[in-house]
Design a protein around this motif. Structure first.
Motif, mmCIF file in Angstrom:
data_model
loop_
_atom_site.group_PDB
_atom_site.id
_atom_site.type_symbol
_atom_site.label_atom_id
_atom_site.label_comp_id
_atom_site.label_asym_id
_atom_site.label_seq_id
_atom_site.Cartn_x
_atom_site.Cartn_y
_atom_site.Cartn_z
ATOM 1 N N LEU A 52 -45.660 3.082 19.947
ATOM 2 C CA LEU A 52 -45.524 2.615 21.325
ATOM 3 C C LEU A 52 -44.088 2.193 21.606
ATOM 4 O O LEU A 52 -43.408 1.643 20.738
ATOM 5 C CB LEU A 52 -46.444 1.424 21.579
ATOM 6 C CG LEU A 52 -47.923 1.719 21.726
ATOM 7 C CD1 LEU A 52 -48.713 0.425 21.819
ATOM 8 C CD2 LEU A 52 -48.187 2.591 22.935
ATOM 9 N N ASP A 65 -42.460 -0.055 27.071
ATOM 10 C CA ASP A 65 -43.158 0.081 28.354
ATOM 11 C C ASP A 65 -44.608 0.537 28.198
ATOM 12 O O ASP A 65 -45.297 0.792 29.181
ATOM 13 C CB ASP A 65 -42.395 1.013 29.292
ATOM 14 C CG ASP A 65 -42.316 2.449 28.772
ATOM 15 O OD1 ASP A 65 -42.828 2.740 27.680
ATOM 16 O OD2 ASP A 65 -41.718 3.284 29.481
ATOM 17 N N GLY A 66 -45.092 0.655 26.947
ATOM 18 C CA GLY A 66 -46.498 0.978 26.705
ATOM 19 C C GLY A 66 -46.810 2.452 26.575
ATOM 20 O O GLY A 66 -47.977 2.819 26.467
ATOM 21 N N THR A 67 -45.788 3.297 26.572
ATOM 22 C CA THR A 67 -46.020 4.724 26.387
ATOM 23 C C THR A 67 -45.817 5.101 24.933
ATOM 24 O O THR A 67 -45.094 4.428 24.198
ATOM 25 C CB THR A 67 -45.075 5.562 27.269
ATOM 26 O OG1 THR A 67 -43.724 5.256 26.915
ATOM 27 C CG2 THR A 67 -45.295 5.272 28.747
ATOM 28 N N CYS A 68 -46.454 6.197 24.513
ATOM 29 C CA CYS A 68 -46.327 6.676 23.137
ATOM 30 C C CYS A 68 -45.149 7.635 23.021
ATOM 31 O O CYS A 68 -44.836 8.364 23.968
ATOM 32 C CB CYS A 68 -47.610 7.381 22.706
ATOM 33 S SG CYS A 68 -48.965 6.236 22.473
ATOM 34 N N CYS A 79 -50.715 4.165 18.861
ATOM 35 C CA CYS A 79 -51.112 5.116 19.909
ATOM 36 C C CYS A 79 -52.594 5.457 19.829
ATOM 37 O O CYS A 79 -53.191 5.845 20.835
ATOM 38 C CB CYS A 79 -50.237 6.360 19.832
ATOM 39 S SG CYS A 79 -48.529 5.987 20.330
ATOM 40 N N VAL A 89 -54.234 2.974 22.163
ATOM 41 C CA VAL A 89 -54.095 3.335 23.574
ATOM 42 C C VAL A 89 -55.041 4.494 23.910
ATOM 43 O O VAL A 89 -55.695 4.488 24.954
ATOM 44 C CB VAL A 89 -52.631 3.695 23.902
ATOM 45 C CG1 VAL A 89 -52.496 4.189 25.335
ATOM 46 C CG2 VAL A 89 -51.735 2.482 23.672
ATOM 47 N N LYS A 116 -56.517 3.603 28.621
ATOM 48 C CA LYS A 116 -55.588 3.140 29.654
ATOM 49 C C LYS A 116 -54.381 2.490 28.991
ATOM 50 O O LYS A 116 -54.462 2.033 27.839
ATOM 51 C CB LYS A 116 -56.274 2.158 30.601
ATOM 52 C CG LYS A 116 -56.786 0.897 29.928
ATOM 53 C CD LYS A 116 -57.513 0.004 30.925
ATOM 54 C CE LYS A 116 -58.014 -1.250 30.235
ATOM 55 N NZ LYS A 116 -58.721 -2.130 31.154
ATOM 56 N N PRO A 117 -53.268 2.424 29.702
ATOM 57 C CA PRO A 117 -52.070 1.800 29.105
ATOM 58 C C PRO A 117 -52.259 0.296 28.950
ATOM 59 O O PRO A 117 -53.032 -0.323 29.691
ATOM 60 C CB PRO A 117 -50.952 2.119 30.102
ATOM 61 C CG PRO A 117 -51.632 2.498 31.363
ATOM 62 C CD PRO A 117 -53.005 2.962 31.024
ATOM 63 N N TYR A 157 -53.996 -6.438 26.174
ATOM 64 C CA TYR A 157 -54.865 -5.840 27.187
ATOM 65 C C TYR A 157 -55.563 -6.980 27.928
ATOM 66 O O TYR A 157 -56.220 -7.820 27.305
ATOM 67 C CB TYR A 157 -55.927 -4.934 26.556
ATOM 68 C CG TYR A 157 -55.450 -3.529 26.287
ATOM 69 C CD1 TYR A 157 -55.508 -2.561 27.283
ATOM 70 C CD2 TYR A 157 -54.949 -3.180 25.043
ATOM 71 C CE1 TYR A 157 -55.076 -1.268 27.039
ATOM 72 C CE2 TYR A 157 -54.513 -1.889 24.793
ATOM 73 C CZ TYR A 157 -54.574 -0.935 25.796
ATOM 74 O OH TYR A 157 -54.133 0.350 25.551
#
Length: 130
Positions: free
Chosen positions: A57, A60-63, A81, A84, A89-90, A109
């Motif tokens: 990750l 910003d929470g993206t893989c 990941c 997620v 959801k992110p 979360y």
């Protein structure tokens, strides 16, 4: 004053002269043993950082890459990941840092009625706080 009338003064004068002559002497004597050679010091190398595999990750929470479909449930040992992907959801928030063990990530979360916090060390889920 004659020196014979004050023998103590004569003795003090002789002792003072002897003491001063020792200070001006150029003769040196080495009666002590030489200092031993210093011992070599072993230099320790820092332990190599633990490595991890798979996508991770970002802040910003993206893989960094698509997560492989390896993990079937949220359990200790899955990758960042994978979490997620399984949540669908992110995350609400992600903290990425370096700790004693290497890469440390906290994933938050906000779920209805509760917050879930996931702690990862080197891309492996270490513990869950609900």
């Amino acid at each position: 004053m004659p020196a014979s009338t004050h023998p103590r003064l004569l003795i003090l004068a002789v002792l003072a002269a002897c003491g001063l002559s020792a200070c001006t002497s150029t003769e040196t004597r080495r009666t002590e043993t030489p200092a031993p050679e210093p011992l070599p010091v072993a230099v320790t190398k820092p332990a190599p950082a633990l490595t991890f595999q798979g996508p991770v990750l970002t802040g910003d929470g993206t893989c960094t890459a698509p997560a492989p479909a390896g993990a079937a449930a949220i359990e200790i040992g899955i990758g960042e990941c994978d979490l997620v992907r399984l949540k669908g959801k992110p995350p609400t928030d992600v903290l990425v840092g370096e700790g004693r063990a290497g890469r440390e990530v906290q994933v938050l979360y906000n779920e209805p009625g509760a917050k879930e916090l996931y702690f990862f060390v080197n891309n492996r889920l270490d513990r869950i706080v609900k």
